[in-house]
Design a protein around this motif. Structure first.
Motif, PDB file in Angstrom:
ATOM      1  N   ALA A 122       8.602  -6.700 -13.559  1.00 42.21           N
ATOM      2  CA  ALA A 122       7.870  -5.396 -13.580  1.00 42.21           C
ATOM      3  C   ALA A 122       8.739  -4.557 -12.372  1.00 42.21           C
ATOM      4  O   ALA A 122       9.098  -5.052 -11.639  1.00 42.21           O
ATOM      5  N   VAL A 123       8.978  -3.250 -12.714  1.00 41.89           N
ATOM      6  CA  VAL A 123       9.609  -2.515 -11.978  1.00 41.89           C
ATOM      7  C   VAL A 123       8.759  -1.423 -11.194  1.00 41.89           C
ATOM      8  O   VAL A 123       9.174  -0.998 -10.250  1.00 41.89           O
ATOM      9  N   HIS A 124       7.413  -1.388 -11.354  1.00 41.28           N
ATOM     10  CA  HIS A 124       6.338  -0.611 -10.642  1.00 41.28           C
ATOM     11  C   HIS A 124       5.559  -1.980 -10.197  1.00 41.28           C
ATOM     12  O   HIS A 124       4.880  -2.668 -11.040  1.00 41.28           O
ATOM     13  N   ILE A 125       5.064  -1.919  -8.551  1.00 45.94           N
ATOM     14  CA  ILE A 125       4.194  -2.830  -8.244  1.00 45.94           C
ATOM     15  C   ILE A 125       3.325  -1.874  -7.259  1.00 45.94           C
ATOM     16  O   ILE A 125       3.751  -0.707  -6.929  1.00 45.94           O
ATOM     17  N   ARG A 126       1.997  -2.379  -7.171  1.00 44.55           N
ATOM     18  CA  ARG A 126       1.013  -1.791  -6.138  1.00 44.55           C
ATOM     19  C   ARG A 126       1.282  -2.169  -4.873  1.00 44.55           C
ATOM     20  O   ARG A 126       1.078  -3.234  -4.383  1.00 44.55           O
ATOM     21  N   VAL A 127       1.522  -1.253  -4.022  1.00 49.76           N
ATOM     22  CA  VAL A 127       2.080  -1.556  -2.524  1.00 49.76           C
ATOM     23  C   VAL A 127       1.341  -0.567  -1.733  1.00 49.76           C
ATOM     24  O   VAL A 127       1.033   0.738  -1.930  1.00 49.76           O
ATOM     25  N   ARG A 153      -0.732   1.950  -3.934  1.00 50.63           N
ATOM     26  CA  ARG A 153      -0.526   3.015  -4.999  1.00 50.63           C
ATOM     27  C   ARG A 153       0.700   2.222  -5.581  1.00 50.63           C
ATOM     28  O   ARG A 153       1.423   1.466  -5.003  1.00 50.63           O
ATOM     29  N   SER A 154       0.934   2.529  -6.694  1.00 47.23           N
ATOM     30  CA  SER A 154       1.996   2.226  -7.700  1.00 47.23           C
ATOM     31  C   SER A 154       3.264   2.680  -6.854  1.00 47.23           C
ATOM     32  O   SER A 154       3.371   3.993  -6.945  1.00 47.23           O
ATOM     33  N   GLU A 155       4.463   1.676  -7.073  1.00 49.90           N
ATOM     34  CA  GLU A 155       5.551   2.522  -6.559  1.00 49.90           C
ATOM     35  C   GLU A 155       6.736   1.615  -7.340  1.00 49.90           C
ATOM     36  O   GLU A 155       6.605   0.692  -7.798  1.00 49.90           O
ATOM     37  N   LYS A 156       7.813   2.374  -7.725  1.00 51.41           N
ATOM     38  CA  LYS A 156       9.015   1.905  -8.185  1.00 51.41           C
ATOM     39  C   LYS A 156       9.849   1.167  -7.186  1.00 51.41           C
ATOM     40  O   LYS A 156      10.316   1.657  -6.317  1.00 51.41           O
TER      41      LYS A 156
END
Length: 831
Positions: free
Chosen positions: A273-278, A303-306
């Motif tokens: 995954a290139v987007h994760i919730r951080v 929130r989702s971040e790249k």
């Protein structure tokens, strides 16, 4: 540097081990206990398995396999450390970069079965995915707090002995907080002062006003009151610890139940995954499907971040074979000449040796002579063109191509200096190089040079080993105070007397101007020559004090071993004491006679140190010397000292006088910088320098000249510290000028703007007033009355602590509050 490289190497190995074996989805994830095996196999496939066996370890047969198994256990332990604890902002873990995800065996099935949720009304009607997110957060909070059931965490001392201590120190990368001295458990019944466990709360102890993190998260996330949130946490705890589910292990008995996650139920898999919730605030990653409030800091929404393309993510994805492994050692003046030559030989002449980085201090800029050196990295811009020329000149010494890089920092004390040369790089090598200057118009330095002149012209050869001229053979000699052997002082006196006229003539010829500048008369010169033998004997008083003290400590430890038994730390200390006593007798290292005489100021030495302050290490035979003014900061109570890739903390004072005796002084200071000590204090009604009255000036009643200090090992120098940890101290300099000081007026046109004074025999005093943090917001009045350090100086078991930490019990405790000071005499220019 080595620790960081090993940590990066492990993370690459774990990531590639997961991807190469197909563990890339939650359905095909890897059990945590197998992480060490797949990381080792990835290293092996890439040909990047480090030399993990201790030196002299078996490399063939079944014993070699046992050593390999030990390293795999350590790698599994590294994986547990990787997924426990919250986010590292400086060095994010594989999980925090989104390359590895953590889930739990059976979590999806538990979330999907409605019958499991009938007793939890708030979640019974929720979709399976919402339940799974709740379970994921619940278990993640416990996992990241260290609540994992694993032998390496449960039996920390055994793991250190059976695994960590059997591996070469160059392969270790774990956090110093692991394994913990007490394993972490979650319980609402055990007390937080439990001596067997580090206890964290689930729903909260009965009657407690403190709401645990899970309760606070549920309140905010689900908008419910505290009692409802507590019931929800208890319900989830009961569900997960049910025998049919077993995601939490329930141990103990009635009134002492506690919970942990079994390591075998924790699963890992590589994520693409290139987007994760951080969490944007604490940078914690959460494996959920919707935006939630952060379970770690509560106040912020995840929130989702790249994350694709970030530095550490790219580093971890790099193939193991594409990165050169680093092994760095210190190359400093603290090491003996033999050790420095050994490192240079390994670095330059032994291609198979993994040592490939030397970290040198500025004092060694002239001490590195390695023909094949082709790259030099300067951590900051050197202070002058001469320094730059010397340091960059270490590379390409045989005409080969080389590269020199200089890092220009933007923070800290070097920032303005570095940024200036970053803007004007040509000025690093421009300008005239000034020849080195030094002044001998200082009485203490002159006496040291006169002693050297006496030795040369009297033709007396000082023996290399103290045991060759000191009576040091048995307990009777120790009881007698280690006197000189019969005839030694008589021989010295006779040879000096025979050469006296030549010595006096040579001294007048070599140092005539300097002797006159400091008021050194012919009578003073003769006194130095006539008293040479006595001064030579007195120069070994410090040696005698330490040797007798160490013998006392050795006897105490041996008596304790015979009658009570000793700890491993005591045994390490006993060996260090015995080894140091041997070095003292044999003249090894700093106890080589000429080097010792230089260190105590009897003979000239590098940088002309006088009356150096020492720090001793409880687990080593070596010691480190510093000029007292520098030691006042570096060796201050509870400060951190870095030595040979280890971290030490200063824990007690070691008075130099026999019998642990110490003497408090009084000190009064004037605003102009002048100072008065002891008997001068009572007579100081006015300052003779600035003529101001001192009648209302505060007197420091308890000032103690900085003694030698003792430091205890607290861990390795690890990659968790990007900058060395230093406690800040308020240190104020004061100066007492020589009455014969020479002064000049500095003028701007016809107006005098300053007065410059030069004194060749000034007395300087540095006074420490305690930790900087305590002083930061204090008023001027409060600062003058600040008590400084409570100095508790008794036996070897007593510490020196700051007032904030409280007093420690100890035998025959004598406690006084005071300040440390350092007093030196030398040349001074003031404006």
């Amino acid at each position: 540097m080595t620790d960081l490289d090993r940590r990066l190497h492990f993370r690459r190995a774990l990531y590639h081990g997961l991807t190469e074996t197909g563990h890339t989805t939650a359905a095909n994830s890897l059990s945590l206990p197998d992480a060490g095996r797949i990381a080792f196999d990835a290293m092996k496939r890439a040909g990047r398995v480090p030399a993990f066996a201790r030196q002299g370890g078996v490399t063939v047969g079944r014993a070699a396999g046992a050593s390999e198994a030990t390293y795999k256990k350590y790698l599994t332990f590294g994986a547990i450390g990787e997924i426990s604890g919250y986010a590292y902002k400086k060095q994010p873990t594989l999980e925090m970069t989104g390359l590895v995800s953590v889930t739990y065996d059976g979590i999806a099935e538990v979330a999907a079965k409605d019958e499991f949720w009938s007793s939890i009304a708030l979640l019974a009607a929720q979709p399976a995915q919402t339940r799974q997110d709740v379970l994921q957060v619940f278990l993640d909070v416990i996992r990241r707090s260290g609540g994992i059931k694993s032998d390496c965490l449960e039996k920390g001392e055994d793991f250190r002995e059976e695994v960590i201590n059997r591996l070469h120190e160059d392969v270790l990368f774990h956090s110093e907080s692991l394994p913990p001295y007490r394993p972490t458990v979650f319980s609402d019944e055990l007390g937080t002062d439990n001596k067997y466990f580090s206890v964290r709360r689930l729903a909260g102890a009965p009657g407690s006003n403190h709401a645990p993190v899970l309760v606070r998260w549920f309140r905010r996330q689900m908008q419910i009151d505290r009692p409802t949130a507590e019931d929800l946490v208890r319900g989830l705890t009961a569900l997960l610890s049910h025998p049919e589910i077993g995601l939490l292990l329930k141990n103990g008995g009635p009134g002492r139940y506690h919970y942990q996650i079994p390591e075998g139920r924790i699963l890992l898999y590589a994520s693409s995954a290139v987007h994760i919730r951080v969490c944007p605030r604490c940078r914690s990653k959460w494996e959920v499907t919707t935006d939630i409030c952060c379970p770690a800091c509560i106040k912020t929404t995840v929130r989702s971040e790249k994350v694709a393309g970030t530095y550490y993510r790219t580093e971890y994805q790099t193939a193991l074979g594409d990165r050169q492994q680093l092994l760095a050692v210190e190359h400093t003046s603290r090491l003996s000449a033999d050790e420095r030559r050994s490192y240079e030989r390994r670095f330059d002449k032994e291609p198979q040796d993994p040592l490939n980085v030397l970290v040198c201090t500025p004092t060694m800029e002239l001490g590195v002579d390695i023909a094949g050196l082709s790259a030099v990295h300067l951590r900051n811009v050197p202070p002058s063109p001469a320094n730059y020329a010397q340091r960059q000149g270490r590379a390409g010494r045989h005409g080969q191509s080389s590269i020199v890089t200089t890092f220009c920092g933007t923070y800290g004390r070097y920032s303005t200096h570095d940024q200036y040369f970053f803007r004007f790089p040509e000025r690093i090598i421009s300008g005239a190089i000034a020849p080195p200057l030094f002044l001998l118009d200082n009485r203490v330095l002159l006496e040291a040079h006169l002693h050297a002149l006496v030795l040369e012209l009297a033709d007396y050869r000082v023996l290399a080993k103290p045991k060759q001229f000191l009576r040091i053979a048995n307990d009777e000699d120790v009881q007698a105070g280690l006197p000189m052997m019969d005839g030694v002082l008589n021989e010295i006196s006779a040879k000096v007397e025979a050469a006296k006229e030549r010595i006096l003539a040579a001294a007048r010829g070599a140092f005539a101007a300097e002797l006159a500048n400091v008021g050194f008369t012919d009578h003073d010169l003769e006194e130095v020559v006539d008293g040479f033998a006595v001064d030579f004997d007195h120069a070994f008083e410090r040696f005698r004090d330490e040797y007798i003290r160490l013998q006392d400590e050795r006897r105490e430890l041996e008596a304790k071993s015979a009658h009570q038994g000793i700890t491993k730390e005591d045994e390490i200390r006993r060996k260090a004491v015995v080894d140091r006593l041997t070095d003292m007798r044999e003249g090894n290292g700093d106890f080589y006679t000429y080097r010792y005489l230089g260190n105590v100021g009897f003979l000239p030495n590098y940088a002309f140190p006088r009356r150096a302050t020492m720090v001793y290490f409880t687990d080593r035979k070596e010691s480190v010397a510093r000029h007292p003014a520098i030691a006042l900061r570096e060796f201050a109570p509870l400060n951190t000292i870095y030595y040979r890739r280890q971290r030490y903390q200063v824990v007690r004072a070691q008075p130099r006088a026999r019998g642990q005796a110490h003497h408090w002084s009084k000190l009064k200071v004037c605003e102009c910088g002048n100072f008065f000590m002891d008997d001068q204090v009572a007579q100081a009604a006015a300052c003779p320098v600035c003529q101001s009255t001192l009648m209302g000036t505060h007197t420091y009643e308890h000032v103690f000249e900085l003694p030698d200090m003792v430091a205890r090992r607290i861990g390795r120098t690890s990659a968790e510290e990007e900058e060395r940890s230093r406690r800040g101290f308020i240190v104020s300099p004061y100066y007492r000028p020589d009455p014969q000081a020479v002064s000049w007026a500095m003028k701007a046109g016809d107006q005098e703007v300053a007065k410059v004074s030069y004194s060749s025999a000034a007395c300087c005093c540095w006074l420490t007033k305690g930790p900087e943090r305590r002083m930061k917001w204090a008023s001027a009045t409060a600062r003058s009355a600040e008590p400084g350090f409570p100095a508790m100086i008794v036996s070897r078991s007593t510490l020196i602590q700051t007032a904030a930490t409280g007093a420690l019990p100890g035998p025959n405790l004598r406690t006084s509050t005071g300040r440390f000071c350092s007093i030196t005499r030398g040349t001074m220019t003031s404006c």
